[in-house]
Enzyme design. Sequence first.
Site, mmCIF file in Angstrom:
data_model
loop_
_atom_site.group_PDB
_atom_site.id
_atom_site.type_symbol
_atom_site.label_atom_id
_atom_site.label_comp_id
_atom_site.label_asym_id
_atom_site.label_seq_id
_atom_site.Cartn_x
_atom_site.Cartn_y
_atom_site.Cartn_z
ATOM 1 N N HIS A 14 0.721 -1.356 -0.091
ATOM 2 C CA HIS A 14 -0.056 0.024 -0.145
ATOM 3 C C HIS A 14 0.759 1.421 -0.143
ATOM 4 C CE1 HIS A 14 -3.411 -2.566 1.014
ATOM 5 N NE2 HIS A 14 -4.063 -1.529 0.643
ATOM 6 N N LYS B 111 -0.937 5.059 4.300
ATOM 7 C CA LYS B 111 -1.632 4.081 5.021
ATOM 8 C C LYS B 111 -1.182 3.886 6.524
ATOM 9 C CE LYS B 111 -4.070 -0.642 4.792
ATOM 10 N NZ LYS B 111 -5.209 0.397 5.092
#
Length: 233
Positions: A131, A135
């Site tokens: 990600h 995040k």
Amino acid sequence: MRIALLGYGKMGKAIETIALDRGHEITLKVSSTSETFDLQNCDVAIDFSLPTSAVANISKCLEANVPVISGTTGWLDDYDKVISLCKAKEGTFLYASNFSLGVNIFFELNKTLAKLMAKLPQYKISVEEIHHTQKLDAPSGTAITLANEIIDQTNYEKWTLDTPKQNEIGILAKRIENVPGTHDINYESKVDSIQIKHTAHSREGFALGAVIAAEFVHDKTGVFTMKDVLNIS
């Protein structure tokens, strides 16, 4: 529908664009964890806030009898408390670790493959997720869902971010700039490998799924999942 956006970061803005394109109205945008807000002019709320504020946001919606869906991860230790409140208030709640329609189909493929592989212990299972660097939680809620679905179908007992022991599924969580989300499930043996993979190309898929979920719940009562939205038995 009149939609409240609880969390107005990148996902909130992407949801706003999709919602407006589908003919909905954004009547409330909450960007701060300390911000007070009034849900009086809202038909449904979409929560993509922070783990520290998700429970309070969801609870406020349920107390106000406003259907709420949440894609915030990292707060699930309080999931049972939220479900109890929803039932007590005869409210409406839907949580998904990932609202992408493609990912929810991927969940079903993952469960089917795990069931097929359950009696083949020569294959070691691992999960990798990538990600963007913004995040906050690791592993992702999607990776946890994938690992838990495998555990439900096999003799594996838990997942870990550390070097996996026997009967543990190792999850490798990577954070790389500008990656919306990639999830790999790997089955590795001495003779071959089997892999299934989902790669998100943008946030648009997550945003579309969230709006479709909001459309699904806004006139319903109860606790729902994306399986209900997609009519997956």
